[in-house]
Design an enzyme around this catalytic site. Structure first.
Site, PDB file in Angstrom:
ATOM      1  N   ASP A  29      87.037  79.807  33.306  1.00 66.91           N
ATOM      2  CA  ASP A  29      86.438  78.600  32.724  1.00 66.91           C
ATOM      3  C   ASP A  29      87.460  77.488  32.499  1.00 66.91           C
ATOM      4  O   ASP A  29      87.375  76.733  31.540  1.00 66.91           O
ATOM      5  CB  ASP A  29      85.722  78.944  31.399  1.00 66.91           C
ATOM      6  CG  ASP A  29      84.758  80.095  31.595  1.00 66.91           C
ATOM      7  OD1 ASP A  29      83.929  79.986  32.508  1.00 66.91           O
ATOM      8  OD2 ASP A  29      84.875  81.106  30.887  1.00 66.91           O
ATOM      9  N   HIS A  59      80.005  78.419  36.845  1.00 68.57           N
ATOM     10  CA  HIS A  59      80.671  77.114  36.935  1.00 68.57           C
ATOM     11  C   HIS A  59      79.731  76.082  36.367  1.00 68.57           C
ATOM     12  O   HIS A  59      78.567  76.050  36.740  1.00 68.57           O
ATOM     13  CB  HIS A  59      80.885  76.674  38.386  1.00 68.57           C
ATOM     14  CG  HIS A  59      81.761  77.564  39.173  1.00 68.57           C
ATOM     15  ND1 HIS A  59      83.104  77.646  38.985  1.00 68.57           N
ATOM     16  CD2 HIS A  59      81.479  78.388  40.199  1.00 68.57           C
ATOM     17  CE1 HIS A  59      83.614  78.492  39.853  1.00 68.57           C
ATOM     18  NE2 HIS A  59      82.654  78.964  40.601  1.00 68.57           N
ATOM     19  N   SER A 337      92.606  66.484  34.592  1.00 67.13           N
ATOM     20  CA  SER A 337      91.213  66.164  34.320  1.00 67.13           C
ATOM     21  C   SER A 337      91.096  65.606  32.902  1.00 67.13           C
ATOM     22  O   SER A 337      91.648  66.161  31.960  1.00 67.13           O
ATOM     23  CB  SER A 337      90.354  67.419  34.485  1.00 67.13           C
ATOM     24  OG  SER A 337      89.035  67.149  34.102  1.00 67.13           O
ATOM     25  N   GLY A 339      87.977  64.527  31.464  1.00 73.75           N
ATOM     26  CA  GLY A 339      86.608  64.558  30.955  1.00 73.75           C
ATOM     27  C   GLY A 339      85.756  65.371  31.902  1.00 73.75           C
ATOM     28  O   GLY A 339      86.220  65.767  32.978  1.00 73.75           O
TER      29      GLY A 339
HETATM   30  P1  IMP Z   1      82.449  91.558  33.787  1.00 71.05           P
HETATM   31  O1  IMP Z   1      83.234  90.884  34.850  1.00 71.05           O
HETATM   32  O2  IMP Z   1      81.047  91.062  33.647  1.00 71.05           O
HETATM   33  O3  IMP Z   1      82.525  93.067  33.912  1.00 71.05           O
HETATM   34  O4  IMP Z   1      83.145  91.239  32.372  1.00 71.05           O
HETATM   35  C1  IMP Z   1      84.455  91.710  32.055  1.00 71.05           C
HETATM   36  C2  IMP Z   1      85.189  90.684  31.226  1.00 71.05           C
HETATM   37  O5  IMP Z   1      85.488  89.550  32.042  1.00 71.05           O
HETATM   38  C3  IMP Z   1      84.413  90.120  30.033  1.00 71.05           C
HETATM   39  O6  IMP Z   1      85.327  89.838  28.994  1.00 71.05           O
HETATM   40  C4  IMP Z   1      83.818  88.823  30.568  1.00 71.05           C
HETATM   41  O7  IMP Z   1      83.557  87.915  29.529  1.00 71.05           O
HETATM   42  C5  IMP Z   1      84.947  88.370  31.468  1.00 71.05           C
HETATM   43  N1  IMP Z   1      84.502  87.493  32.573  1.00 71.05           N
HETATM   44  C6  IMP Z   1      83.930  87.869  33.737  1.00 71.05           C
HETATM   45  N2  IMP Z   1      83.676  86.815  34.523  1.00 71.05           N
HETATM   46  C7  IMP Z   1      84.120  85.738  33.856  1.00 71.05           C
HETATM   47  C8  IMP Z   1      84.160  84.339  34.158  1.00 71.05           C
HETATM   48  O8  IMP Z   1      83.749  83.867  35.207  1.00 71.05           O
HETATM   49  N3  IMP Z   1      84.699  83.528  33.199  1.00 71.05           N
HETATM   50  C9  IMP Z   1      85.186  84.014  32.030  1.00 71.05           C
HETATM   51  N4  IMP Z   1      85.169  85.309  31.710  1.00 71.05           N
HETATM   52  C10 IMP Z   1      84.641  86.167  32.602  1.00 71.05           C
HETATM   53 MG    MG Z   2      82.907  79.989  33.988  1.00 71.59          MG
END
Ligand code: IMP
Ligand code: MG
Length: 352
Positions: A29, A59, A337, A339
């Site tokens: 993120d 996203h 970036s 904003g």
């Molecule tokens: P999973 O990938 O759904 O198994 O989640 C495992 C860990 O990765 C958790 O803490 C999720 O919040 C984190 N996570 C998975 N994908 C993302 C993402 O795209 N952005 C931020 N955290 C993610």
């Molecule tokens: Mg994200």
């Protein structure tokens, strides 16, 4: 830009007719989607292709007053002239995929590699129903972990086995390598972030695959010698969703006092917020082989920078932040970036 350290960087001169990977440097993120969208509009890739785990990624892309949260389609969809692809290493949830294809109207230019693994309802149930994944790790519940298990067990279905996906199938690796041979510019989008890499992150509080630039290239069937640039995106104030160590985390009260409050695109959980972590940024840039760094959310460092489009418009405080980050990481900061809108960005790539 005499205020910056001078880097010798001949690769920057040939950023078209090449392949660039964009990845997240912290815990996800970081605003990769925004960086992808900006570069796409400026450098005109013929293909924008996604790597990364699967629909656990969210996203958020803001164009004008419209905001899109996408999980399967590359965030580069906002650039209308590129073919959009999903590389063979990415997990595909057909329900999420078709929903987004309709929502975004990209039916005629989205392609899926036939070798992608499919996420079944059962994978989602196993993700959400497993206390270790759902509670201890805090997974997104999107079925990604269990789907990757089934791929390793060699029981998973592939995209080519799904009748509804037939008209979208392609060989993404062949398409990208052919485009590169023709001299096209190709953008490879990473998802998640370095800190939740299965191999380099804060195991076991990680996602179910590596998230570094090498993995994103591999997900798309692009060999390491074909990658010209790796842009690692860092948030001025990093965030983390789910459980796990977060060295520079601040209290919720403190982040709210700073005016930062964020929610996950997929899970809507409130994101944990921290201050800049220079040591992590340096390490992440090293493993990713960063050639350039993008910093997002500089307007949180100093609100006067909101919407700035040139370096000169930044306050002394923000300039200090950028210079310090660049010094710590040892890689040039080329994009800042300011904003959420696609136009709110400072692009220093031509000044170097
Ligand atoms: P999973 O990938 O759904 O198994 O989640 C495992 C860990 O990765 C958790 O803490 C999720 O919040 C984190 N996570 C998975 N994908 C993302 C993402 O795209 N952005 C931020 N955290 C993610
Ligand atoms: Mg994200």
């Amino acid at each position: 830009m005499s205020t910056f350290i001078t880097f010798h960087h001949p690769i920057l001169l040939k950023r078209t007719m090449s392949c660039t990977v964009i990845v997240g440097g912290f815990f996800g993120d970081e605003g990769k989607g925004k960086i992808v969208a900006h570069i796409a509009h400026k450098d005109h890739p013929s293909i924008i292709s996604r790597g990364g785990v699967g629909p656990n990624a969210g996203h958020t892309v803001k164009v004008g007053d419209k905001e899109y949260g996408v999980r399967m389609i590359p965030s580069g969809f906002v650039y209308p002239d590129a073919r959009l692809c999903i590389g063979s290493g990415v997990l595909v949830d057909p329900r999420v995929f078709f929903h987004e294809v309709d929502l975004l109207g990209v039916k005629d230019r989205i392609f899926v590699d036939g070798r992608c693994s499919i996420i079944e309802e059962d994978h989602i149930a196993r993700d959400k129903g497993n206390a270790h994944l759902a509670k201890t790790i805090g997974s997104t519940g999107s079925g990604c972990g269990p789907a990757n298990v089934d791929r390793v067990m060699r029981t998973a279905r592939q995209a080519k086995d799904v009748p509804e996906l037939q008209s979208y199938l392609t060989d993404v690796s062949l398409d990208i390598n052919t485009a590169l041979d023709q001299g096209d510019f190709v953008l490879l989008e990473g998802t998640q972030g370095f800190g939740i890499s299965l191999y380099f992150g804060t195991y076991p509080y990680v996602t179910s695959k590596d998230t570094s630039a090498s993995q994103i290239a591999a997900d798309n069937g692009v060999g390491p010698t074909k990658i010209d640039d790796v842009i690692v995106v860092f948030k001025a104030y990093p965030t983390r969703v789910g459980e796990g160590p977060f060295g520079t985390e601040m209290s919720r009260e403190e982040s709210h006092r700073l005016g930062i409050e964020e929610y996950g695109t997929v899970t809507h959980r409130e994101r944990r917020i921290g201050v800049w972590d220079g040591a992590m940024a340096k390490y992440s840039a090293m493993v990713n082989g960063a050639t350039q760094v993008a910093i997002t959310g500089i307007d949180h460092v100093d609100t006067s920078c909101f919407g700035a489009t040139s370096y000169d418009q930044l306050s002394a405080k923000a300039k200090d932040f950028v210079r310090n980050a660049e010094k710590e990481i040892g890689v040039p900061v080329t994009l800042i970036s300011t904003g959420p809108d696609i136009s709110q960005i400072i692009d220093l790539r031509d000044d170097r």
